[in-house]
Design an enzyme around this catalytic site. Structure first.
Site, PDB file in Angstrom:
ATOM      1  N   PHE A 149      -9.501  -1.077  -6.643  1.00 24.36           N
ATOM      2  CA  PHE A 149      -9.987  -2.067  -7.612  1.00 24.36           C
ATOM      3  C   PHE A 149      -9.593  -3.489  -7.248  1.00 24.36           C
ATOM      4  O   PHE A 149     -10.215  -4.445  -7.707  1.00 24.36           O
ATOM      5  CB  PHE A 149      -9.437  -1.740  -9.023  1.00 24.36           C
ATOM      6  CG  PHE A 149      -8.010  -2.189  -9.234  1.00 24.36           C
ATOM      7  CD1 PHE A 149      -7.733  -3.507  -9.597  1.00 24.36           C
ATOM      8  CD2 PHE A 149      -6.942  -1.327  -9.034  1.00 24.36           C
ATOM      9  CE1 PHE A 149      -6.417  -3.941  -9.771  1.00 24.36           C
ATOM     10  CE2 PHE A 149      -5.635  -1.748  -9.194  1.00 24.36           C
ATOM     11  CZ  PHE A 149      -5.368  -3.057  -9.557  1.00 24.36           C
ATOM     12  N   SER A 226      -4.011   3.730  -3.172  1.00 24.27           N
ATOM     13  CA  SER A 226      -2.590   4.067  -3.270  1.00 24.27           C
ATOM     14  C   SER A 226      -2.217   5.151  -2.248  1.00 24.27           C
ATOM     15  O   SER A 226      -3.075   5.916  -1.786  1.00 24.27           O
ATOM     16  CB  SER A 226      -2.280   4.534  -4.690  1.00 24.27           C
ATOM     17  OG  SER A 226      -3.060   5.669  -4.991  1.00 24.27           O
ATOM     18  N   CYS A 281      -1.967  -5.705  -2.063  1.00 20.47           N
ATOM     19  CA  CYS A 281      -1.169  -4.852  -1.172  1.00 20.47           C
ATOM     20  C   CYS A 281      -0.293  -5.706  -0.263  1.00 20.47           C
ATOM     21  O   CYS A 281       0.622  -5.206   0.365  1.00 20.47           O
ATOM     22  CB  CYS A 281      -2.069  -3.958  -0.350  1.00 20.47           C
ATOM     23  SG  CYS A 281      -3.039  -4.879   0.826  1.00 20.47           S
ATOM     24  N   GLU A 384       6.162   0.982  -5.816  1.00 19.38           N
ATOM     25  CA  GLU A 384       5.258  -0.178  -5.792  1.00 19.38           C
ATOM     26  C   GLU A 384       4.924  -0.504  -7.248  1.00 19.38           C
ATOM     27  O   GLU A 384       4.361   0.334  -7.956  1.00 19.38           O
ATOM     28  CB  GLU A 384       3.984   0.184  -5.020  1.00 19.38           C
ATOM     29  CG  GLU A 384       2.996  -0.960  -4.951  1.00 19.38           C
ATOM     30  CD  GLU A 384       1.700  -0.591  -4.229  1.00 19.38           C
ATOM     31  OE1 GLU A 384       1.201   0.536  -4.391  1.00 19.38           O
ATOM     32  OE2 GLU A 384       1.176  -1.475  -3.516  1.00 19.38           O
TER      33      GLU A 384
HETATM   34  P1  NAD Z   1      -6.208   4.257  -6.246  1.00 18.68           P
HETATM   35  O1  NAD Z   1      -5.582   5.049  -5.173  1.00 18.68           O
HETATM   36  O2  NAD Z   1      -5.940   4.632  -7.649  1.00 18.68           O
HETATM   37  O3  NAD Z   1      -7.814   4.287  -6.101  1.00 18.68           O
HETATM   38  C1  NAD Z   1      -8.439   3.980  -4.877  1.00 18.68           C
HETATM   39  C2  NAD Z   1      -9.752   4.752  -4.792  1.00 18.68           C
HETATM   40  O4  NAD Z   1      -9.463   6.152  -4.817  1.00 18.68           O
HETATM   41  C3  NAD Z   1     -10.705   4.468  -5.943  1.00 18.68           C
HETATM   42  O5  NAD Z   1     -12.013   4.379  -5.436  1.00 18.68           O
HETATM   43  C4  NAD Z   1     -10.535   5.676  -6.842  1.00 18.68           C
HETATM   44  O6  NAD Z   1     -11.713   6.003  -7.551  1.00 18.68           O
HETATM   45  C5  NAD Z   1     -10.184   6.786  -5.866  1.00 18.68           C
HETATM   46  N1  NAD Z   1      -9.322   7.803  -6.477  1.00 18.68           N
HETATM   47  C6  NAD Z   1      -8.405   7.627  -7.470  1.00 18.68           C
HETATM   48  N2  NAD Z   1      -7.803   8.796  -7.766  1.00 18.68           N
HETATM   49  C7  NAD Z   1      -8.317   9.724  -6.935  1.00 18.68           C
HETATM   50  C8  NAD Z   1      -8.084  11.127  -6.756  1.00 18.68           C
HETATM   51  N3  NAD Z   1      -7.197  11.792  -7.480  1.00 18.68           N
HETATM   52  N4  NAD Z   1      -8.793  11.775  -5.797  1.00 18.68           N
HETATM   53  C9  NAD Z   1      -9.699  11.110  -5.048  1.00 18.68           C
HETATM   54  N5  NAD Z   1      -9.968   9.787  -5.195  1.00 18.68           N
HETATM   55  C10 NAD Z   1      -9.292   9.097  -6.112  1.00 18.68           C
HETATM   56  O7  NAD Z   1      -5.823   2.712  -5.984  1.00 18.68           O
HETATM   57  P2  NAD Z   1      -6.134   1.449  -6.886  1.00 18.68           P
HETATM   58  O8  NAD Z   1      -5.281   1.491  -8.099  1.00 18.68           O
HETATM   59  O9  NAD Z   1      -7.595   1.274  -7.050  1.00 18.68           O
HETATM   60  O10 NAD Z   1      -5.635   0.281  -5.905  1.00 18.68           O
HETATM   61  C11 NAD Z   1      -4.298  -0.134  -5.810  1.00 18.68           C
HETATM   62  C12 NAD Z   1      -3.600   0.490  -4.619  1.00 18.68           C
HETATM   63  O11 NAD Z   1      -4.309   0.186  -3.425  1.00 18.68           O
HETATM   64  C13 NAD Z   1      -2.198  -0.057  -4.408  1.00 18.68           C
HETATM   65  O12 NAD Z   1      -1.349   1.001  -4.063  1.00 18.68           O
HETATM   66  C14 NAD Z   1      -2.361  -1.018  -3.236  1.00 18.68           C
HETATM   67  O13 NAD Z   1      -1.188  -1.247  -2.492  1.00 18.68           O
HETATM   68  C15 NAD Z   1      -3.389  -0.303  -2.447  1.00 18.68           C
HETATM   69  N6  NAD Z   1      -4.066  -1.202  -1.522  1.00 18.68           N
HETATM   70  C16 NAD Z   1      -3.763  -1.066  -0.200  1.00 18.68           C
HETATM   71  C17 NAD Z   1      -4.360  -1.920   0.714  1.00 18.68           C
HETATM   72  C18 NAD Z   1      -4.057  -1.777   2.180  1.00 18.68           C
HETATM   73  O14 NAD Z   1      -4.797  -2.327   2.986  1.00 18.68           O
HETATM   74  N7  NAD Z   1      -3.014  -1.082   2.563  1.00 18.68           N
HETATM   75  C19 NAD Z   1      -5.260  -2.892   0.282  1.00 18.68           C
HETATM   76  C20 NAD Z   1      -5.537  -2.988  -1.079  1.00 18.68           C
HETATM   77  C21 NAD Z   1      -4.936  -2.123  -1.973  1.00 18.68           C
END
Ligand code: NAD
Length: 499
Positions: A149, A226, A281, A384
C-alpha cells in the site's frame, strides 16, 4: 458508493466473485469506495487474455516499445496532479509526497525508454571453424507483480515498466488499500500505445495471490510487502517453478558519529523518520548515537523538532509534514507497540499518544513519538513499527553501532553521519545492508542503479529496476551455428570441445 473493479483487456470491469474490501480516506476514516476481490476464475481469465496479447507485443521491436515508454512519461507529467490527488486520498500521504511517489516510478519508465540498449545480446564471430555463437534476451511471457500500500504508484511502475519494455505481458495485483492509482496507470499505459491485455490490474487479496502462484502460465512473480508474506510467496512461487523476487520489511539504522554535523543529522532524522508517517521501507526508524555526549546533544536537538511536527490531512497543503497512517488496524498496531516501549522501560522523550486532530477525530492519525534509551531486546527495536516513531539506541563505540546494525534481522537501508572519510568508507564496506547512505538519510538508488535489501529484507537473486530488472524479466538463449552447414568431420561421439 464508488465501486472499483479490475482493469482487464483494456477496460475497467466489475468483479464477479461477490467479495469486496472497503477503501478508506485515512484522514477522515470514511469508506470512500469498495474494491473487488478477485477469485481464481477472474485471475484465469486475465491470464488467458495476457497470454493471447503478449506475442504481438514481444514481436514489436524494442525501440518501438521504448517509444511507448516515452509517451507514458509525457502522460504521467500531464496527469501528475490527478494521480497524486487520488493517491493522497486513499493513502493519506501529503500531496508533495504523493507526487514524489509518482515521480520515482516515472523515473523507471524513463530509464526503460532505452530498453533496446539493455536487450542487446552477445556475439562471438568465429567461435570455431565456420561457427558463430550468439545469445539473445527473450521475454518470459506472462509475468505478475504483487505490491504494497505504501507506494501505490512507484512500486507498480518499478515492476511493470521493465517487464513491458522487455516484451512481457504483466498482471498487477496491487494493495487492496489504495487500488485507484494502479488502475489509472494501466489506462494511461494504453493511452501511451500499449496494446490491450498486455497490462492488466486484478484487484484482490490472498485468494488472488494464491491464484497467481498456482497459475501455470505465469512465469515470474515480483513481490514487495512485509517479510512474512515475502517468505510465503518466495517459498511457494519457487516451489511452483517460477522466477521470483520478493522484497520485505525493514528496520533502518542511522549511525551518528561524534563528529557528525548535528544540524544535518536532525534534519535527516526528522524527514526520514517521520515523513509519510514512517510508512516507508527506507524510513530511518532507529537512531544510534555513538557516545553519551553525542546522544545527549542529539536528543536535546530532536525533542523540539519532533514536538513541532505538523500532522494533518493532505488537503491542508504545505502546512502538513505528514498525514495519517493507512488504516485503523495500522494505527492500533503502532499504538500497541508504543505502549510496549513504555512498558518495557524505554524513555519517552516525546509522547505522541492520544493525538487527535480537531475536525478529523475519526481519521487514522498517530502522534509523532521519540524514544530514548531503547535496548535491542525491546519489541519497538525488534519489530518494524511502520509508523511515526523514532527509537534511539545509545552505544559506546562505532564497532558497537556496526555490530548492532549487522545483527539486526533486516538489511534494507542504513545511513552513517560523520565528517570522517575513513569511518564512512569502513562502514559502507563492512555493513551487511543492501543500500547505504553516507550523510544521506534515504539512500534509494536512482532508476539506473538497482534497489534491494539484504537478509530478511529481500529474497531472490536480483534487485529491482536498473540492469537487474532486464535480467529478471528476460531469459537468455544462446545459439551456436555453423556455416557452411555441412559437417566435414564425420560423427563426433565425445563432447565437442574447442578445436
Ligand atoms: P503486506 O505484506 O501486508 O501486503 C503486500 C501485498 O501482499 C498486498 O498486495 C497484499 O494484498 C498482499 N497480501 C497481504 N496478506 C497476504 C497473504 N496472507 N497472502 C498473500 N498475499 C497477501 O504489506 P503492506 O502492509 O501493504 O506494506 C508494508 C510492508 O511493505 C512493510 O513491511 C514495508 O517495509 C514493506 N515494503 C518493502 C519495500 C522493499 O522494497 N523492501 C518497499 C515498500 C514496502
Amino acid at each position: 458508493m464508488k465501486q472499483i473493479g479490475h482493469y482487464i483487456n483494456g477496460e475497467e470491469v466489475a468483479g464477479t466473485s461477490g467479495r469486496t474490501a472497503d477503501v478508506y480516506n485515512p484522514a477522515t476514516g470514511e469508506v470512500i469506495a469498495q474494491v473487488a476481490l478477485a477469485d481464481k476464475s477472474e485471475m484465469d481469465k486475465a491470464v488467458a487474455i495476457a497470454a493471447a496479447a503478449q506475442p504481438a507485443w514481444a514481436a514489436m521491436n524494442p525501440q518501438r516499445r521504448g517509444r511507448v515508454m516515452m509517451k507514458m512519461v509525457d502522460l504521467l507529467h500531464r496527469d501528475m496532479d490527478k494521480l497524486a490527488e487520488a493517491l493522497s486520498r486513499e493513502h493519506g500521504k501529503t500531496f508533495p509526497d504523493a507526487k514524489g511517489d509518482v515521480i520515482r516510478g516515472l523515473e523507471v519508465v524513463e530509464y526503460c525508454i532505452g530498453a533496446a540498449e539493455m536487450l542487446k545480446g552477445e556475439y562471438t564471430d568465429g567461435a570455431g571453424p565456420g561457427i558463430d555463437m550468439y545469445s539473445m534476451k527473450q521475454p518470459l511471457g506472462v509475468t505478475a507483480g504483487i505490491t504494497p500500500f505504501n507506494f501505490p504508484a512507484m512500486i507498480p511502475m518499478w515492476m511493470f515498466a521493465p517487464a513491458l519494455a522487455c516484451g512481457n505481458a504483466f498482471i498487477l495485483k496491487p494493495s487492496e488499500r489504495d487500488p485507484s492509482v494502479p488502475m489509472m496507470l494501466a489506462a494511461l499505459f494504453e493511452e501511451a500505445g500499449l496494446p490491450k491485455g498486455v497490462l492488466q490490474v486484478v484487484n484482490g487479496d490472498k485468494e488472488a495471490v494464491d491464484a497467481i502462484i498456482a497459475d501455470e502460465t505465469i512465469q515470474s512473480i515480483g513481490f514487495v510487502g512485509s517479510t512474512p508474506i515475502a517468505q510465503y510467496i518466495y517459498g511457494n512461487g519457487c516451489a511452483a517453478g517460477k522466477r521470483v523476487q520478493c522484497f520485505g520489511g525493514a528496520k533502518n539504522h542511522a549511525i551518528i558519529m561524534p563528529d557528525a554535523d548535528m544540524d544535518n543529522v536532525v534534519d535527516a532524522l526528522i524527514g526520514a523518520g517521520f515523513g509519510a508517517a514512517g510508512e516507508r521501507c527506507m524510513a530511518l526508524s532507529v537512531a544510534v548515537p555513538v557516545g553519551k555526549e553525542t546522544a545527549d546533544r542529539l536528543i536535546e536537538a530532536l525533542i523540539p523538532r519532533v514536538e513541532s511536527l505538523k500532522i494533518g490531512p493532505y488537503t491542508a497543503g504545505d502546512d502538513v509534514d505528514f498525514g495519517p497512517v493507512v488504516c485503523a488496524a495500522a494505527k492500533e498496531r503502532i499504538e500497541g507497540l508504543v505502549q510496549s516501549g513504555v512498558d518495557q522501560g524505554a524513555t519517552m522523550a516525546v509522547d505522541g499518544r492520544g493525538f487527535s486532530l480537531q475536525g478529523y477525530e475519526d481519521g487514522f492519525f498517530v502522534g509523532a513519538t521519540l524514544f530514548d534509551n531503547v535496548t535491542t531486546d525491546m519489541d519497538i527495536y525488534k519489530q518494524e513499527i511502520f509508523g511515526p516513531v523514532l527509537s534511539t539506541v545509545r552505544v559506546d563505540t562505532y564497532e558497537d553501532a556496526l555490530k548492532m546494525t549487522m545483527d539486526n534481522e533486516y538489511g534494507n537501508g542504513t545511513a552513517i553521519f560523520t565528517r570522517d572519510g575513513d569511518t564512512a568508507r569502513d562502514f559502507a564496506s563492512r555493513v551487511n545492508v543492501g543500500m547505504v547512505g553516507v550523510n544521506v538519510p534515504i539512500p534509494v538508488p536512482l532508476a539506473y542503479h538497482t534497489f534491494g535489501g539484504w537478509k530478511n529484507s529481500a529474497f531472490g537473486d536480483l534487485n529491482q529496476h536498473g540492469p537487474d530488472a532486464f535480467k529478471f524479466y528476460t531469459r537468455t538463449k544462446t545459439v551456436t551455428s555453423r556455416w557452411p552447414s555441412g559437417n566435414k568431420e564425420g560423427a563426433e561421439f565425445s563432447i565437442p570441445t574447442m578445436k
